[in-house]
Design a protein around this motif. Sequence first.
Motif, short mmCIF file in Angstrom:
data_model
loop_
_atom_site.label_atom_id
_atom_site.label_comp_id
_atom_site.label_asym_id
_atom_site.label_seq_id
_atom_site.Cartn_x
_atom_site.Cartn_y
_atom_site.Cartn_z
N PRO A 1 34.40 33.33 22.20
CA PRO A 1 33.84 33.46 20.85
C PRO A 1 34.33 34.72 20.14
O PRO A 1 34.52 34.71 18.92
CB PRO A 1 32.33 33.53 21.08
CG PRO A 1 32.09 32.99 22.42
CD PRO A 1 33.34 33.25 23.20
N ALA A 2 34.54 35.79 20.87
CA ALA A 2 35.00 37.03 20.24
C ALA A 2 36.39 36.85 19.63
O ALA A 2 36.67 37.37 18.55
CB ALA A 2 35.01 38.16 21.26
N ARG A 3 37.27 36.10 20.32
CA ARG A 3 38.62 35.88 19.79
C ARG A 3 38.62 35.01 18.54
O ARG A 3 39.50 35.14 17.69
CB ARG A 3 39.50 35.23 20.86
CG ARG A 3 39.99 36.19 21.92
CD ARG A 3 41.08 35.57 22.77
NE ARG A 3 40.65 34.38 23.47
CZ ARG A 3 40.05 34.35 24.66
NH1 ARG A 3 39.80 35.47 25.28
NH2 ARG A 3 39.71 33.22 25.23
N HIS B 1 31.14 28.10 15.67
CA HIS B 1 32.27 27.30 15.17
C HIS B 1 32.56 26.11 16.10
O HIS B 1 33.70 25.88 16.50
CB HIS B 1 33.55 28.13 15.01
CG HIS B 1 33.41 29.25 14.04
ND1 HIS B 1 33.19 29.07 12.71
CD2 HIS B 1 33.44 30.59 14.23
CE1 HIS B 1 33.10 30.24 12.11
NE2 HIS B 1 33.24 31.19 13.02
N HIS B 2 31.55 25.39 16.50
CA HIS B 2 31.68 24.20 17.34
C HIS B 2 32.22 24.52 18.73
O HIS B 2 32.72 23.65 19.43
CB HIS B 2 32.54 23.13 16.67
CG HIS B 2 32.09 22.80 15.29
ND1 HIS B 2 30.93 22.11 15.04
CD2 HIS B 2 32.61 23.08 14.08
CE1 HIS B 2 30.76 21.97 13.74
NE2 HIS B 2 31.78 22.56 13.13
N ARG C 1 35.12 35.47 13.00
CA ARG C 1 35.56 36.12 11.77
C ARG C 1 34.63 37.28 11.49
O ARG C 1 33.50 37.31 11.99
CB ARG C 1 35.53 35.12 10.61
CG ARG C 1 36.50 33.97 10.80
CD ARG C 1 36.39 33.00 9.66
NE ARG C 1 35.04 32.44 9.65
CZ ARG C 1 34.76 31.19 9.31
NH1 ARG C 1 35.69 30.39 8.93
NH2 ARG C 1 33.51 30.77 9.32
N PRO C 2 35.05 38.26 10.73
CA PRO C 2 34.16 39.39 10.42
C PRO C 2 32.84 38.87 9.81
O PRO C 2 32.84 38.04 8.91
CB PRO C 2 34.95 40.21 9.40
CG PRO C 2 36.38 39.88 9.68
CD PRO C 2 36.38 38.44 10.13
#
Length: 138
Positions: free
Chosen positions: A60-62, A89-90, A65-66
């Motif tokens: 998830p970190a990769r 994001h799914h 988005r900000p």
Amino acid sequence: MTAQWYVLIEEDTRETQSADGTDLRLHRWTLVASHPVEGDEARARAVAEDAALHHLPGVPARHARPGDSPGRSAYLTSDGSWLVRLQQHHRTSHIRVTVARLVHSRAEEQAPPRSLKEKLRHALDAPPPVPVPWTPKG
């Protein structure tokens, strides 16, 4: 000797491999962090709770988005560990946070390098016997 408490963080890593034209999603728990904690078990449990509520796994970190913040469901299991489900994001990922006490640690030991003569002798000898697996005594 005083107890050395740690907070261990495991992530459910996913790997997709193809076999006979079918994509297989392989899941595996991997230890990604081992944080020493100053203090007693109660302090380690507090640090583990903070990790369960704030640690962001690599996937998830990769893809974040900000300003993104993943959905998070944190479960405290009966043995005191945390199982956390994150969704963003799914994409879904899981982490497990555990409090542990270090009871044994030993550094890796390597045998000295063999000479050329030993390497040649080893190539001509039969393979060494397979080590006997550990079994309980008694």
